[in-house]
Scaffold this active site. Structure first.
Site, PDB file in Angstrom:
ATOM      1  N   ASP A   1       0.842  -1.204   0.000  1.00  0.00           N
ATOM      2  CA  ASP A   1       0.000   0.000   0.000  1.00  0.00           C
ATOM      3  C   ASP A   1       0.878   1.255   0.000  1.00  0.00           C
ATOM      4  OD1 ASP A   1       0.842  -0.238   2.620  1.00  0.00           O
ATOM      5  OD2 ASP A   1      -1.152  -0.056   3.518  1.00  0.00           O
ATOM      6  N   SER A   2       2.203   1.054   0.008  1.00  0.00           N
ATOM      7  CA  SER A   2       3.143   2.159  -0.238  1.00  0.00           C
ATOM      8  C   SER A   2       2.850   2.789  -1.600  1.00  0.00           C
ATOM      9  CB  SER A   2       4.589   1.646  -0.198  1.00  0.00           C
ATOM     10  OG  SER A   2       4.745   0.508  -1.034  1.00  0.00           O
TER      11      SER A   2
ATOM     12  N   ASP B   1      -0.962  -6.039  -0.036  1.00  0.00           N
ATOM     13  CA  ASP B   1      -1.344  -5.412   1.230  1.00  0.00           C
ATOM     14  C   ASP B   1      -2.848  -5.233   1.337  1.00  0.00           C
ATOM     15  OD1 ASP B   1       0.718  -4.887   3.009  1.00  0.00           O
ATOM     16  OD2 ASP B   1       1.409  -3.138   1.875  1.00  0.00           O
TER      17      ASP B   1
ATOM     18  N   LYS C   1      -1.195  -9.345   3.033  1.00  0.00           N
ATOM     19  CA  LYS C   1      -0.398  -8.910   4.194  1.00  0.00           C
ATOM     20  C   LYS C   1      -1.241  -7.971   5.042  1.00  0.00           C
ATOM     21  CE  LYS C   1       3.322  -6.025   3.770  1.00  0.00           C
ATOM     22  NZ  LYS C   1       2.868  -4.831   4.503  1.00  0.00           N
TER      23      LYS C   1
ATOM     24  N   GLU D   1      -1.168  -5.607   8.808  1.00  0.00           N
ATOM     25  CA  GLU D   1      -0.314  -5.023   9.841  1.00  0.00           C
ATOM     26  C   GLU D   1      -0.895  -5.282  11.220  1.00  0.00           C
ATOM     27  OE1 GLU D   1       0.407  -0.880   8.992  1.00  0.00           O
ATOM     28  OE2 GLU D   1       1.047  -1.303   6.934  1.00  0.00           O
TER      29      GLU D   1
ATOM     30  N   GLU E   1       9.588  -4.370  10.104  1.00  0.00           N
ATOM     31  CA  GLU E   1       9.980  -3.053   9.573  1.00  0.00           C
ATOM     32  C   GLU E   1      10.544  -2.160  10.674  1.00  0.00           C
ATOM     33  OE1 GLU E   1       7.176  -1.160   6.948  1.00  0.00           O
ATOM     34  OE2 GLU E   1       8.350   0.692   6.901  1.00  0.00           O
TER      35      GLU E   1
HETATM   36  O1  KIV Z   1       3.592  -1.093   1.569  1.00  0.00           O
HETATM   37  C1  KIV Z   1       4.748  -1.516   1.517  1.00  0.00           C
HETATM   38  O2  KIV Z   1       5.491  -1.322   0.552  1.00  0.00           O
HETATM   39  C2  KIV Z   1       5.225  -2.283   2.666  1.00  0.00           C
HETATM   40  C3  KIV Z   1       6.708  -2.464   2.771  1.00  0.00           C
HETATM   41  C4  KIV Z   1       7.292  -1.221   3.309  1.00  0.00           C
HETATM   42  C5  KIV Z   1       7.049  -3.654   3.575  1.00  0.00           C
HETATM   43  O3  KIV Z   1       4.465  -2.677   3.484  1.00  0.00           O
END
Ligand code: KIV
Length: 282
Positions: free
Chosen positions: A44-45, A83, A113, A115, A182
């Site tokens: 989600d980056s 994510d 994924k 968090e 992280e």
């Molecule tokens: O969103 C992302 O790119 C991430 C990485 C920083 C692990 O969660």
């Protein structure tokens, strides 16, 4: 051969480091796949590096599905982890399973994924029970930026370090197939890596993790808004791109582009007739 959860577990067991990079589009995923990357994270980056948001919080399920579909078309072998965006699972176990299902069914991801630690163990169990592999994410979890008061290293103090280790033990028990660590001290990440039988993937977690992940724009020097300490610049693609853009602008302005090798020809007789009919002067 398509990588799977068992490929990653075997890599941990044999000490073969797991390589993961983010990708958000077809061409980048295809290039990474051709280079032999083990896993691609549709992070989600993308909210920051692709869409220009200040953090990852505004990212939607539709954004994640759209970008995951593109990555899945480009990556033949890499294991694709997507994510779950902010508020797609925090609202309850039902939402978590439903939205994880959409990322697999509509996006073609291989795993999701999420968090968090102990507070998301019920979510991990339920998603795993629905036959969807879950990668957990501990330490500096970007969706909690407002709680942390910024993108800060986590686990330097005893209480927080213990909490991260306990979270790691619990997410493994809940069924997670891997965990991203992280921005945690390298020695703490090493303790967790030794304690768990699932792979740890570090980003600012040191070389003791079972694998590494980076945002590709960071490691290629394509994102200048913010450079975290852990983001080694392997190439300066940003400068190469800017140089290409400038050359294009200059050559277009001066008329040296397009030249004879970039144009299409027409038969003299045909163009003469066209000119005769439509063009009064040559
Ligand atoms: O969103 C992302 O790119 C991430 C990485 C920083 C692990 O969660």
């Amino acid at each position: 051969m398509k990588n799977t959860v068992s490929t990653l577990i075997k890599q941990k067991q044999s000490g073969d480091k797991i390589t993961m990079l983010t990708a958000y589009d077809y061409s980048t995923a295809k290039m990474q796949d051709e280079c032999g990357i083990n896993c691609i994270l549709v992070g989600d980056s993308l909210g920051m590096v692709m869409l220009g948001y200040e953090n990852t919080l505004p990212v939607t399920m539709e954004d994640m599905i759209h970008h995951t579909k593109a990555v899945a078309r480009g990556a033949k072998n890499a294991f694709i982890v997507t994510d779950m965006p902010f508020m797609s699972y925090q609202t309850g176990v039902y939402d978590a399973v439903k939205n994880a299902g959409r990322l697999i069914k509509e996006g073609n991801a291989n795993a999701v994924k999420i968090e968090g630690g102990i507070e998301v163990c019920e979510h991990i169990k339920a998603i795993t029970n629905a036959s969807i592999p879950v990668v957990a994410h501990l330490g500096m979890t970007p969706q909690s930026v407002n709680v942390f008061g910024g993108f800060k290293v986590q686990g330097k103090e005893l209480e927080r370090a213990e909490q991260i280790v306990e979270d790691a033990i619990n997410i493994e028990k809940a069924g997670a197939c891997g965990v991203v660590l992280e921005c945690v001290p390298a020695e703490l990440a090493e303790v967790i890596t030794k304690k768990l039988s699932i792979p740890t993937i570090g980003i600012g977690g040191g070389a003791g993790c079972d694998g590494q992940v980076l945002v590709y724009q960071d490691m290629l020097g394509m994102f200048s808004d913010f450079t975290p300490k852990f983001a080694k610049k392997f190439e300066n693609v940003g400068e190469i791109m800017k140089s290409g853009f400038k050359k294009y602008i200059d050559e277009t302005k001066s008329g040296t582009f397009p030249s004879s090798e970039h144009i299409f020809k027409i038969d003299n007789e045909i163009i003469s007739k066209i000119k005769e009919k439509y063009q009064t002067e040559d």
